[in-house]
Design an enzyme around this catalytic site. Structure first.
Site, short mmCIF file in Angstrom:
data_model
loop_
_atom_site.label_atom_id
_atom_site.label_comp_id
_atom_site.label_asym_id
_atom_site.label_seq_id
_atom_site.Cartn_x
_atom_site.Cartn_y
_atom_site.Cartn_z
N THR A 1 -6.73 -11.67 -48.40
CA THR A 1 -5.43 -12.33 -48.52
C THR A 1 -5.18 -13.25 -47.33
OG1 THR A 1 -4.64 -10.26 -49.51
CG2 THR A 1 -2.98 -11.88 -49.00
N ARG B 1 -0.30 -0.59 -53.74
CA ARG B 1 1.10 -0.88 -53.43
C ARG B 1 1.91 -0.81 -54.72
NH1 ARG B 1 0.32 -2.41 -48.34
NH2 ARG B 1 -1.04 -4.15 -47.77
N LYS C 1 -9.02 -16.43 -39.20
CA LYS C 1 -8.65 -17.17 -40.41
C LYS C 1 -8.66 -18.66 -40.10
CE LYS C 1 -3.77 -16.14 -39.61
NZ LYS C 1 -2.50 -15.69 -40.09
N ASP D 1 0.51 -11.18 -34.83
CA ASP D 1 0.30 -12.63 -34.65
C ASP D 1 1.57 -13.45 -34.81
OD1 ASP D 1 0.33 -11.93 -37.35
OD2 ASP D 1 -0.77 -13.72 -37.93
N LYS E 1 4.23 -18.27 -42.45
CA LYS E 1 5.47 -17.55 -42.23
C LYS E 1 5.72 -17.51 -40.74
CE LYS E 1 2.90 -13.40 -43.21
NZ LYS E 1 2.43 -12.70 -44.39
N ASP F 1 3.87 -13.81 -37.26
CA ASP F 1 4.36 -14.45 -38.48
C ASP F 1 5.35 -13.57 -39.26
OD1 ASP F 1 2.41 -12.72 -39.32
OD2 ASP F 1 1.27 -14.19 -40.49
N ARG F 2 5.39 -12.27 -38.95
CA ARG F 2 6.32 -11.41 -39.69
C ARG F 2 7.60 -11.17 -38.91
NH1 ARG F 2 3.12 -6.72 -42.96
NH2 ARG F 2 1.65 -8.13 -43.97
N ASP G 1 5.33 -9.17 -35.67
CA ASP G 1 4.05 -8.44 -35.74
C ASP G 1 2.99 -9.01 -34.79
OD1 ASP G 1 3.55 -10.81 -37.07
OD2 ASP G 1 2.04 -9.88 -38.36
N SER H 1 6.95 -8.56 -47.73
CA SER H 1 6.19 -7.95 -46.64
C SER H 1 6.61 -8.52 -45.28
CB SER H 1 4.71 -8.17 -46.88
OG SER H 1 4.47 -9.55 -47.11
N SER I 1 -3.52 -9.70 -37.71
CA SER I 1 -2.09 -9.59 -38.00
C SER I 1 -1.50 -8.25 -37.54
CB SER I 1 -1.86 -9.81 -39.49
OG SER I 1 -0.49 -9.92 -39.75
N HIS I 2 -0.97 -7.47 -38.47
CA HIS I 2 -0.29 -6.23 -38.12
C HIS I 2 -1.24 -5.05 -38.03
CE1 HIS I 2 -0.63 -7.02 -42.33
NE2 HIS I 2 -0.64 -5.72 -42.54
C1 G1P Z 1 -0.15 -8.21 -47.29
C2 G1P Z 1 1.22 -8.52 -47.87
C3 G1P Z 1 1.31 -9.98 -48.25
C4 G1P Z 1 0.98 -10.84 -47.02
C5 G1P Z 1 -0.37 -10.42 -46.45
C6 G1P Z 1 -0.68 -11.16 -45.16
O1 G1P Z 1 -1.13 -8.47 -48.25
O2 G1P Z 1 1.50 -7.71 -48.99
O3 G1P Z 1 2.60 -10.26 -48.72
O4 G1P Z 1 0.95 -12.19 -47.37
O5 G1P Z 1 -0.37 -9.03 -46.16
O6 G1P Z 1 0.24 -10.89 -44.15
P1 G1P Z 1 -1.81 -7.34 -49.16
O7 G1P Z 1 -2.39 -6.30 -48.21
O8 G1P Z 1 -0.71 -6.73 -49.97
O9 G1P Z 1 -2.83 -8.06 -49.98
ZN ZN Z 2 0.90 -11.36 -39.29
#
Ligand code: G1P
Ligand code: ZN
Length: 547
Positions: free
Chosen positions: A18, A500, A126, A280, A377, A282-283, A278, A366, A113-114
């Site tokens: 993703t 999820r 990325k 990086d 984001k 973006d959240r 978070d 998210s 990211s997180h």
């Molecule tokens: C998750 C979140 C999604 C977000 C992505 C990247 O992806 O659900 O909304 O864009 O992280 O931060 P998922 O693990 O659900 O594919």
């Molecule tokens: Zn992030």
């Protein structure tokens, strides 16, 4: 300086998910693993010669090492100039901002990211394209195909770049410019928000904030913008120093991982606004005094109040939300008479709509919200947006939320994650549900009657790309679009699979708006477990994380 050609063997697991390629640190540390992926990116960028790229990361373990490797490879691959965040630090939205401002060909963000960091944690990389947004699927797929056939990569025999010194350095024929990590981003924020008004409110004590940087990338941004420029008292930013292992914590801004902040916000000492971002940057998570705002509600409230903020005073072109995000924003868009798009999960699906000027604000459940100012984001942006609204309205977060619900109704919402489950069994659960889809329609479960059951498919309105299999939606009949349960498998996890389950119900009656969502949604939650036979398939009786 001579270019070295190094022979290598392909790895078979370098398909970006993703949000880029995410793996455990020890996977990235295998000989040639990072190099293969980076060379695959460069091979895909056939027009890279002489161009500018931006690079930075969230400061997690392996950030600096990876940066030096990538810089040498960029020079050997003919890149003209690299803009690097000082100390190797750049948040995801800051990379997006720099790509756009300096008209770079693209950029690389080093982050998972997180996901937790440190030697035992995760690392990631990325690629973002020239509009500042995540690479679309056709590019990530080309990178993956390249990685399956790679036989060699290129690098230089050269000393490390000084990442902490601002200014220009030379690496072979390539120029490296170490830039201030915060300055350009802060300037962009100043163009969008009423800094004077916010500053007055913060300096006079009329407004107070506590921001949790979670020892990740946003600390330096929050110190510079909230404390230094806007004058929030020192200490308004907590956990503000980026650490390679995020202080052993999980840099995910939710109630479970930002405990200190959550405890403060539900205590008598609570400031007006509590927020966290978070790994990086973006959240975002938004809290008021004794009040938690779901990301879906936050998007709806920002849209409803956008004209109070200078950068959006002219109104919004349209809005978008990812499919599993609650439909709270749809109601606001309807009243404003603007378009509202439902896109698959992942920020990349907003890019075309933003580029075409069809939408101004967009968000995901998210903890992701942003606008057309960048193509990612943006955590701190959302915090500043709320701060600006609070400075203008001079009401509490809770009062603003309650007034919103009174006007539009409340979309009770929760997400249940079943983490690290067996990947095959999770897939079997999804397959079985998909097969049963048509037979479920019309069936009744207590008060709930299934109206539709489909596998979400999206046709991009701009380039008509079709994305199929984006999650199973079960819709029930009822007011406000009817209750809804959505099932999908995560595309960002690094261990097994994560299921999820997203559960939502619209409640028009104000007297019922103060319920706990887990109680307001209790029957639907039980139904979500029964319909998918969660226990039978993956052996879990309860989710691992509830947001
Ligand atoms: C998750 C979140 C999604 C977000 C992505 C990247 O992806 O659900 O909304 O864009 O992280 O931060 P998922 O693990 O659900 O594919
Ligand atoms: Zn992030």
């Amino acid at each position: 300086m001579t270019i070295k050609t190094v022979t290598t063997q392909p790895f078979t697991d370098q398909r970006p998910g993703t949000s880029g390629l995410r793996k455990r640190v020890d996977v990235f540390q295998q000989p040639n693993y990072l190099e293969n992926f980076v060379q695959s990116v460069f091979n895909t960028l056939t027009d890279r010669r002489g161009q500018t790229l931006v690079i930075g990361g969230d400061g997690r373990y392996y950030n600096r090492e990876a940066l030096q490797i990538i810089l040498r490879m960029a020079a050997a691959n003919g890149v003209g100039r690299m803009l690097v965040g000082q100390g190797g630090i750049l948040s995801t939205p800051a990379v997006s901002c720099l790509i756009r401002k300096y008209r770079a060909l693209g950029g690389l963000v080093l982050s998972a990211s997180h996901n937790p960091g440190g030697p035992e944690g995760d690392f990631g990389i990325k690629y973002n394209v020239s509009n500042g947004g995540p690479a679309p699927e056709r590019i990530t797929e080309a990178i993956f195909q390249n990685s399956l056939n790679i036989r060699e990569y290129y690098t230089l025999d050269a000393a490390d770049i000084q990442l902490d010194e601002l200014g220009e350095q030379q690496l072979g024929a390539m120029q490296v410019v170490v830039v201030d990590s915060v300055a350009d981003y802060a300037e962009l924020m100043e163009q969008l928000f009423d800094f004077e008004r916010m500053s007055q409110a913060l300096r006079s004590g009329a407004l107070s904030i506590r921001f949790d940087g979670m020892h990740a990338v946003t600390g330096p941004y929050a110190h510079a913008i909230l404390e230094q420029r806007l004058g929030a008292p020192a200490g308004s930013v907590i956990r503000g120093t980026p650490l390679p292992d995020f202080g052993g914590a999980h840099p995910d801004p939710n109630l479970a991982h930002a405990q200190e902040l959550a405890a403060l916000m539900f205590s008598p000492q609570a400031p007006d606004l509590g927020a966290a971002s978070d790994g990086d940057g973006d959240r975002n998570m938004i809290l008021g005094r004794e009040c938690y705002i779901t990301p879906s509600d936050s998007l709806a409230i920002l849209v409803a109040n956008a004209t109070l903020v200078p950068g959006y005073a002219k109104g919004l072109a349209g809005v978008a939300r990812s499919m599993p995000t609650s439909r709270a924003v749809d109601r606001v868009a309807e009243q404003l008479g603007i378009e509202c798009f439902e896109t698959p999960t992942g920020w990349k699906f907003f890019g075309n709509l933003l580029d075409a000027g069809r939408i101004t604000l967009c968000g995901e459940e998210s903890f992701g919200t942003s606008s057309d100012h960048v193509r990612e984001k943006d955590g701190l942006w959302a915090v500043l947006f709320w701060l600006n609204i609070l400075a203008v309205r001079q009401e509490s977060v809770s009062a603003i939320a309650h007034q919103h619900w009174t006007r539009y109704g409340r979309n009770f919402y929760t997400r249940h994650d079943y983490e690290a489950v067996d990947a095959e069994r999770a897939q079997a659960l999804m397959d079985a549900l998909r097969r049963r889809g048509s037979e479920l329609v019309g069936q009744r479960f207590g008060a709930f009657e299934i109206e539709y059951c489909d596998d979400f498919s999206y046709t991009d309105p701009i380039d008509e790309t079709v994305s199929q299999g984006q999650g199973l939606r079960i819709g029930f009949s009822g007011s406000g679009g009817g209750p809804r349960i959505v099932y999908r498998l995560s595309g960002t996890g690094t261990q097994g699979a994560t299921l999820r389950v997203y559960i939502e119900r619209h409640e028009p009656t104000p007297e019922r708006h103060d319920q706990d969502p887990q109680i307001a949604l209790a029957e639907l939650i039980t139904l979500s477990q029964q319909l998918a036979e969660i226990e039978a398939y993956i052996g879990r009786t309860a989710p691992s994380v509830i947001t």
